[in-house]
Design a protein around this motif. Sequence first.
Motif, PDB file in Angstrom:
ATOM      1  N   VAL A  60       0.809  -1.220   0.000  1.00  0.00           N
ATOM      2  CA  VAL A  60       0.000   0.000   0.000  1.00  0.00           C
ATOM      3  C   VAL A  60       0.845   1.275   0.000  1.00  0.00           C
ATOM      4  O   VAL A  60       0.399   2.322  -0.419  1.00  0.00           O
ATOM      5  N   LYS A  61       2.100   1.184   0.439  1.00  0.00           N
ATOM      6  CA  LYS A  61       2.950   2.370   0.462  1.00  0.00           C
ATOM      7  C   LYS A  61       3.441   2.763  -0.932  1.00  0.00           C
ATOM      8  O   LYS A  61       3.886   3.876  -1.151  1.00  0.00           O
ATOM      9  N   ASN A  62       3.367   1.846  -1.887  1.00  0.00           N
ATOM     10  CA  ASN A  62       3.764   2.158  -3.261  1.00  0.00           C
ATOM     11  C   ASN A  62       2.721   3.053  -3.930  1.00  0.00           C
ATOM     12  O   ASN A  62       1.558   3.041  -3.564  1.00  0.00           O
ATOM     13  N   ALA A  63       3.141   3.790  -4.910  1.00  0.00           N
ATOM     14  CA  ALA A  63       2.230   4.710  -5.597  1.00  0.00           C
ATOM     15  C   ALA A  63       1.091   3.964  -6.283  1.00  0.00           C
ATOM     16  O   ALA A  63      -0.050   4.399  -6.262  1.00  0.00           O
ATOM     17  N   VAL A  64       1.398   2.836  -6.894  1.00  0.00           N
ATOM     18  CA  VAL A  64       0.370   2.040  -7.576  1.00  0.00           C
ATOM     19  C   VAL A  64       0.489   0.603  -7.090  1.00  0.00           C
ATOM     20  O   VAL A  64       1.520  -0.024  -7.265  1.00  0.00           O
ATOM     21  N   GLN A  65      -0.553   0.110  -6.500  1.00  0.00           N
ATOM     22  CA  GLN A  65      -0.561  -1.288  -6.105  1.00  0.00           C
ATOM     23  C   GLN A  65      -0.842  -2.140  -7.329  1.00  0.00           C
ATOM     24  O   GLN A  65      -1.567  -1.736  -8.223  1.00  0.00           O
ATOM     25  N   HIS A  66      -0.287  -3.331  -7.344  1.00  0.00           N
ATOM     26  CA  HIS A  66      -0.481  -4.220  -8.486  1.00  0.00           C
ATOM     27  C   HIS A  66      -1.675  -5.135  -8.308  1.00  0.00           C
ATOM     28  O   HIS A  66      -2.153  -5.723  -9.263  1.00  0.00           O
ATOM     29  N   CYS A  67      -2.144  -5.269  -7.078  1.00  0.00           N
ATOM     30  CA  CYS A  67      -3.352  -6.035  -6.822  1.00  0.00           C
ATOM     31  C   CYS A  67      -3.874  -5.674  -5.437  1.00  0.00           C
ATOM     32  O   CYS A  67      -3.135  -5.168  -4.600  1.00  0.00           O
ATOM     33  N   ASN A  68      -5.134  -5.899  -5.227  1.00  0.00           N
ATOM     34  CA  ASN A  68      -5.746  -5.683  -3.922  1.00  0.00           C
ATOM     35  C   ASN A  68      -6.973  -6.577  -3.807  1.00  0.00           C
ATOM     36  O   ASN A  68      -7.954  -6.371  -4.502  1.00  0.00           O
ATOM     37  N   GLU A  84     -13.141   1.575 -13.279  1.00  0.00           N
ATOM     38  CA  GLU A  84     -11.814   1.673 -13.872  1.00  0.00           C
ATOM     39  C   GLU A  84     -10.966   2.645 -13.076  1.00  0.00           C
ATOM     40  O   GLU A  84     -11.393   3.748 -12.770  1.00  0.00           O
ATOM     41  N   ASN A  85      -9.747   2.203 -12.752  1.00  0.00           N
ATOM     42  CA  ASN A  85      -8.773   3.008 -12.023  1.00  0.00           C
ATOM     43  C   ASN A  85      -9.308   3.545 -10.701  1.00  0.00           C
ATOM     44  O   ASN A  85      -8.948   4.628 -10.275  1.00  0.00           O
ATOM     45  N   ASP A  86     -10.161   2.789 -10.058  1.00  0.00           N
ATOM     46  CA  ASP A  86     -10.647   3.144  -8.722  1.00  0.00           C
ATOM     47  C   ASP A  86     -10.092   2.092  -7.776  1.00  0.00           C
ATOM     48  O   ASP A  86     -10.613   0.987  -7.677  1.00  0.00           O
ATOM     49  N   PHE A  87      -9.016   2.435  -7.095  1.00  0.00           N
ATOM     50  CA  PHE A  87      -8.240   1.470  -6.322  1.00  0.00           C
ATOM     51  C   PHE A  87      -8.891   1.098  -4.991  1.00  0.00           C
ATOM     52  O   PHE A  87      -8.311   0.374  -4.208  1.00  0.00           O
ATOM     53  N   GLU A  88     -10.085   1.573  -4.733  1.00  0.00           N
ATOM     54  CA  GLU A  88     -10.823   1.167  -3.541  1.00  0.00           C
ATOM     55  C   GLU A  88     -11.476  -0.200  -3.735  1.00  0.00           C
ATOM     56  O   GLU A  88     -11.920  -0.817  -2.783  1.00  0.00           O
ATOM     57  N   TYR A  89     -11.554  -0.686  -4.969  1.00  0.00           N
ATOM     58  CA  TYR A  89     -12.263  -1.918  -5.288  1.00  0.00           C
ATOM     59  C   TYR A  89     -11.291  -3.080  -5.493  1.00  0.00           C
ATOM     60  O   TYR A  89     -10.108  -2.874  -5.744  1.00  0.00           O
ATOM     61  N   ILE A  90     -11.786  -4.295  -5.397  1.00  0.00           N
ATOM     62  CA  ILE A  90     -10.961  -5.482  -5.604  1.00  0.00           C
ATOM     63  C   ILE A  90     -10.464  -5.496  -7.050  1.00  0.00           C
ATOM     64  O   ILE A  90     -11.246  -5.346  -7.979  1.00  0.00           O
TER      65      ILE A  90
END
Length: 112
Positions: A63-71, A82-88
Amino acid sequence: MFDWIAEKKYFAEYDNFTVAGKEENYKLKSLGKYTGNADDMMRFSENQEFQVCSILKRGWWDVKNAVQHCNLNGKTSSDIKENDFEYIYWGLKDWGNTCQNVSGVKMVIFPK
């Protein structure tokens, strides 16, 4: 995982998923060998400590990275995001140039 656009199921399997204890902030110590058709997106989180994002109020290993590769610890949605990093979501590589959420995910860990 399920891709909304292509309506396909994907999987990622690791043969040595190892997480450290509290004293090491639950660091993702090892993944081992990857097999699957969803791309090896967890590899970017290997050797990262578990972190909680103060903005999104959720935890993951990179999570500390600018862009996570998965969540796999995000919100679910019945709509495409699209590009909403709050979602799986699970990476960008073969899924297009944008981060798209997946409609469902199951994470299973078996003891050795």
